[in-house]
Each structure stands twice: as structure tokens, then as C-alpha cells.
Design a protein around this motif. Structure first.
Motif, mmCIF file in Angstrom:
data_model
loop_
_atom_site.group_PDB
_atom_site.id
_atom_site.type_symbol
_atom_site.label_atom_id
_atom_site.label_comp_id
_atom_site.label_asym_id
_atom_site.label_seq_id
_atom_site.Cartn_x
_atom_site.Cartn_y
_atom_site.Cartn_z
ATOM 1 N N ASN A 183 2.539 9.967 2.806
ATOM 2 C CA ASN A 183 3.341 9.008 2.054
ATOM 3 C C ASN A 183 4.809 9.407 1.983
ATOM 4 O O ASN A 183 5.676 8.701 2.500
ATOM 5 N N ALA A 197 5.990 1.738 -2.172
ATOM 6 C CA ALA A 197 5.303 2.626 -3.104
ATOM 7 C C ALA A 197 4.069 1.906 -3.642
ATOM 8 O O ALA A 197 3.307 1.321 -2.875
ATOM 9 N N SER A 198 3.856 1.921 -4.956
ATOM 10 C CA SER A 198 2.648 1.312 -5.514
ATOM 11 C C SER A 198 2.740 1.282 -7.033
ATOM 12 O O SER A 198 3.423 2.115 -7.649
ATOM 13 N N LYS A 255 3.014 8.500 -4.638
ATOM 14 C CA LYS A 255 3.772 7.260 -4.785
ATOM 15 C C LYS A 255 4.876 7.403 -5.828
ATOM 16 O O LYS A 255 5.969 6.844 -5.663
ATOM 17 N N SER A 257 7.213 -1.654 -5.205
ATOM 18 C CA SER A 257 5.894 -1.215 -5.678
ATOM 19 C C SER A 257 4.962 -2.405 -5.869
ATOM 20 O O SER A 257 5.044 -3.119 -6.876
#
Length: 259
Positions: free
Chosen positions: A116, A143-144, A161, A186
Motif C-alpha cells: 500500500n 486510501a480507505s 491506509k 478514501s
């Protein structure tokens, strides 16, 4: 709205499926020249054919982003093919190993960070000269929601993340003098063909329905195209004053997951 992306060059890592594929499709419709990079040759070729059918000039790069050096290679190949790079979308990522802490290993955490954060940093480092030369260079880290909202498992993914979000914020300051914008986007949980949530909907329909009903204000998950549209705007000159931020595209989602 004309986003001003026509003729510009983008590299999308993890570009053969899901978010990456949807982003490449939006870029193609905006008239961009596109490099997509991913591990699986068959799916990569299929997505490249879809983009070509939309009229885009496409480069398909087979790469394993578990090794950050592959990200730098993808940047180099993109710039060599198209004569530069204007937009980098570091989308490849995921969790490696067991999601329960007791079953996970140090290697799982290391590999998840490399996949990541490591690949995004390596790609950005290699892209800096090209993004600076663009004059309107933009790097976007996918990202998340997991990077800001806790879940009951998967600490390595959540930490990676969160690291990606902060890396974008820091790099926006470091690269700002070179007129390179760096942002994170995100997403919340997204439903798309072949994705994990489609599988869970089929395997656990009651749990899935409860998740949609209780954790989303609109009672549904998002789609990859809804996220891709935001990525395209952030990448464009229309978002020229959007820098160093994490844009949440989750429909107001309450928690990351039921998995």
C-alpha cells in the motif's frame, strides 16, 4: 463540465479491475492517454481492450506492486511511451496475511505496508520529475475508510491506509514548491462486479442487507464509478486548489466492514 484532462497522461496502478478500471474508463472518456498497470496479464489485456474501444491510447504494464521497485518501473515505462506524466493514481493495494492479530505475523504487516504505502511512495518518487515538468502534476493515493475508522480485525490494512493518508498530506508540502498536488481519496465499501462485497452479498445475504440498512444513510454501498468520478475531478486542473487533503467518498458510511 470539461475537466481539462484531454491529451494528458495518467498512470493508474491496480488499473485492471474495480476502482482502477473504473478510473481508467473515466479518464478515457475525458480524452486522456492512459497507462494501466496490474499483476494479472489476462485481466490487464481485457481492460486495455475496453479502453482502446473507447478511443483511448493505452499502455498495459504487467507489474507486481508487492515490490515497490515495480511501481518505479511502471512510471518509467509510462513516461517513455507517452513523453511524460501528468497524473499518478496509486490505487493498487490490499491486505496481506491473516486479519486476526493473534494469527498474523510481522511479515504480514511488512508486506501490507509495502503493497500500500511502499508502492505509492516509490511511484511518486519516480514520477516527480515528470509531474513537475507537467506544470499541473497531480498524485492521488487511494486510501480507505479503514484508514480513519476502526474495525474489529485487519489492523495491518487499517494502519497502512492511515499511513497512506498522512503520506499524502506530508508530500503535498514537500512537493508543493514544485507545483505538484498530492491528495488521498478514501472510499467506503464499494459494490462492483467481481469485488469482495459482491461475494459477501451472495454468501451472507442477511448480514449484507443489515450492513446496508444500518451503516449507510442511503441504504446502499457505493460504486466504483462514483469514486472514479471524484478521482478524475481531483486529478484535473479544475481541482487546482485541492491539495494535501483526504477526500472521503463513502456516502456517510458508519464503519468500515462486517468482514
Amino acid at each position: 463540465m470539461d475537466l481539462g484532462l484531454a491529451g494528458r497522461v495518467a498512470l493508474v496502478t491496480g488499473g485492471s479491475r474495480g476502482i482502477g478500471r473504473a478510473t481508467a474508463h473515466v479518464f478515457a472518456r475525458e480524452g486522456m492517454r492512459i497507462a494501466i498497470a496490474a499483476r494479472g496479464a489476462e485481466r490487464l489485456a481485457a481492460t486495455a481492450a475496453e479502453l482502446t474501444a473507447l478511443g483511448a491510447e493505452v499502455l498495459a504494464i504487467q507489474a507486481d506492486f508487492g515490490r515497490p521497485s515495480e511501481a518505479a518501473r511502471a512510471v518509467d515505462e509510462t513516461a517513455a511511451r507517452f513523453g511524460g506524466l501528468d497524473v499518478l493514481v496509486a490505487n493498487a493495494g490490499g491486505s496481506v496475511g491473516e486479519r486476526d492479530l493473534a494469527l498474523s505475523t510481522d511479515e504480514d504487516f511488512d508486506a501490507t505496508f509495502r503493497f500500500n504505502v511502499g508502492h505509492a511512495i516509490a511511484a511518486t518518487r519516480a514520477a516527480v520529475p515528470h509531474l513537475e515538468a507537467s506544470g499541473q502534476g497531480s498524485a492521488i493515493f487511494v486510501a480507505s475508510i479503514s484508514g480513519r475508522a476502526p474495525s474489529t480485525r485487519g489492523a495491518q490494512y487499517a494502519a497502512a491506509k492511515a499511513g497512506l493518508i498522512m503520506a499524502a498530506k506530508n508530500l503535498s508540502w514537500e512537493l508543493g514548491p514544485q507545483r505538484i498536488r498530492v491528495n488521498a481519496v478514501s472510499p467506503g465499501s464499494l459494490l462492483f462486479p467481481g469485488g469482495g462485497w459482491e461475494r459477501i452479498r451472495a454468501e451472507r445475504p442477511e448480514d449484507f442487507a443489515k450492513f446496508e440498512r444500518e451503516d449507510f444513510p442511503w441504504g446502499r454501498l457505493g460504486t466504483d464509478t462514483e469514486l472514479a468520478d471524484v478521482i478524475a475531478f481531483v486529478a484535473s486542473p479544475r481541482a487546482g486548489w485541492v491539495n494535501g487533503t483526504d477526500i472521503q467518498v463513502d456516502g456517510g458510511q458508519r464503519r468500515p466492514s462486517i468482514r
